[in-house]
Design a protein around this motif. Sequence first.
Motif, PDB file in Angstrom:
ATOM      1  N   PRO A 177      -9.016-110.295   2.302  1.00 37.29           N
ATOM      2  CA  PRO A 177      -8.541-109.497   3.431  1.00 37.29           C
ATOM      3  C   PRO A 177      -9.638-108.559   3.943  1.00 37.29           C
ATOM      4  CG  PRO A 177      -6.966-109.451   1.604  1.00 37.29           C
ATOM      5  CD  PRO A 177      -8.205-110.091   1.081  1.00 37.29           C
ATOM      6  N   ARG A 178      -9.813-108.518   5.249  1.00 39.26           N
ATOM      7  CA  ARG A 178     -10.843-107.667   5.843  1.00 39.26           C
ATOM      8  C   ARG A 178     -10.311-106.241   5.974  1.00 39.26           C
ATOM      9  NH1 ARG A 178     -15.414-108.326   9.213  1.00 39.26           N
ATOM     10  NH2 ARG A 178     -15.771-106.547  10.591  1.00 39.26           N
ATOM     11  N   ASP A 186     -14.720-104.987   0.146  1.00 41.70           N
ATOM     12  CA  ASP A 186     -13.459-105.692   0.389  1.00 41.70           C
ATOM     13  C   ASP A 186     -13.057-106.551  -0.799  1.00 41.70           C
ATOM     14  OD1 ASP A 186     -13.270-104.505   2.823  1.00 41.70           O
ATOM     15  OD2 ASP A 186     -13.825-106.267   4.005  1.00 41.70           O
ATOM     16  N   THR A 187     -14.035-107.180  -1.473  1.00 31.93           N
ATOM     17  CA  THR A 187     -13.697-107.980  -2.646  1.00 31.93           C
ATOM     18  C   THR A 187     -13.221-107.098  -3.795  1.00 31.93           C
ATOM     19  OG1 THR A 187     -16.052-107.951  -3.255  1.00 31.93           O
ATOM     20  CG2 THR A 187     -15.226-109.897  -2.085  1.00 31.93           C
ATOM     21  N   LEU A 188     -13.807-105.897  -3.923  1.00 35.68           N
ATOM     22  CA  LEU A 188     -13.350-104.967  -4.954  1.00 35.68           C
ATOM     23  C   LEU A 188     -11.944-104.459  -4.642  1.00 35.68           C
ATOM     24  CD1 LEU A 188     -16.562-102.858  -5.694  1.00 35.68           C
ATOM     25  CD2 LEU A 188     -15.484-104.573  -7.163  1.00 35.68           C
ATOM     26  N   ALA A 194     -14.323-112.593  -9.106  1.00 36.35           N
ATOM     27  CA  ALA A 194     -15.089-113.814  -8.838  1.00 36.35           C
ATOM     28  C   ALA A 194     -15.668-113.786  -7.424  1.00 36.35           C
ATOM     29  CB  ALA A 194     -14.210-115.039  -9.026  1.00 36.35           C
ATOM     30  N   ALA A 195     -14.878-113.315  -6.461  1.00 33.64           N
ATOM     31  CA  ALA A 195     -15.367-113.197  -5.091  1.00 33.64           C
ATOM     32  C   ALA A 195     -16.448-112.128  -4.994  1.00 33.64           C
ATOM     33  CB  ALA A 195     -14.211-112.864  -4.146  1.00 33.64           C
ATOM     34  N   PHE A 196     -16.287-111.048  -5.751  1.00 32.57           N
ATOM     35  CA  PHE A 196     -17.302-109.991  -5.746  1.00 32.57           C
ATOM     36  C   PHE A 196     -18.630-110.530  -6.259  1.00 32.57           C
ATOM     37  CE2 PHE A 196     -19.631-106.706  -8.085  1.00 32.57           C
ATOM     38  CZ  PHE A 196     -19.835-105.783  -7.072  1.00 32.57           C
ATOM     39  N   ARG A 197     -18.594-111.285  -7.345  1.00 33.52           N
ATOM     40  CA  ARG A 197     -19.832-111.850  -7.889  1.00 33.52           C
ATOM     41  C   ARG A 197     -20.465-112.825  -6.896  1.00 33.52           C
ATOM     42  NH1 ARG A 197     -16.705-112.045 -12.708  1.00 33.52           N
ATOM     43  NH2 ARG A 197     -16.256-114.270 -12.334  1.00 33.52           N
TER      44      ARG A 197
END
Length: 335
Positions: A177-178, A186-188, A194-197
């Motif tokens: 989500p933006r 946003d990933t945090l 996994a998206a953050f990495r």
Amino acid sequence: MKAKWIRGTTGAATALLGLLLLTFMIGRVMPLDPVLAIVGPDADRATYEQVYKQLGLDRPLWAQFGRYLGDLAQGDLGRSLLTGLPVTQDLARVLPATLELATLAILLGALLGVPLGVWAASHHKRWPDHVARVVGLLGHSTPIFWFGMMGLLVFYAWLGWAGGIGRIGLGFEGAIPRVTGLMLIDTLLAGDTAAFRSALRHLLLPACVLGLHSMAYLSRMTRSFMLAQLSQEYITTARVKGLSRRQVVWGHAFLNIRVQLLTILALAYGGLLEGAVLVETVFGWPGFGSYLTGSLLLGDMNAVMGSVLVIGLLFVALNLTADALYRVFDPRARS
């Protein structure tokens, strides 16, 4: 103090107005036809004339510029020919990507470049100074797109350490989500490690490539500032008192170049924000530089002028921030 602030604000507003006027006039003499970009080369004359009038191009230049300023006062930057969306919406989409890239790049550049410049100056005309100068020269003179392509070849294709092109892996596209537009944040916020990495792996390589250029610039300027300070009499006095090299260099000389470094850092950061075009192109980074380049090639003057306005506002904000920090680090500036 208040009078200085008023003069500074008036000067900034005048500079922005002049920048907009210059960009507007250049846009009107460019050999690109925005009408053809909309209707296509096969459109008939009647369609061409209709769109020509709808864009207001049949009016005198002063009337076109006045209309633009009137719309601008209402927060309307027009509609982009490139995307068909309002320019404000486009800028809100692409600017966070460049801010994220440039911010990490300037942090890396400062963390490496400033100590390197201090180290070189404190070992003037010895091998550490020569090494630092060679590193700075290579970082400044080597084309940044070459660094980008070599980085992709080595760290992505061969070693598999980097994430490749784009801001995040294809499996995460559209799934985050933006909120802020900053992919790491946003990933945090989404709680997706996994998206953050993945976002971090995609960000590090272009940020390092862009930061290498700023590191070279900051190291050279820091070295120059430090050499000027280390030749002062108060440094000789500090050494005579028996202070260590570390105390002399960092506790005395470096403290006296902080104000100068603020200006250099602000200019370097602003330069990264507007000059990340090649890095964004090599890494497929959907940021401000790519958007501005595409708009220029299409003759999309609404997007170009909106981008120029944002660049001007960013530089004004950076200069005002630097002025505010002057008063924190230099008591003489408070009077």
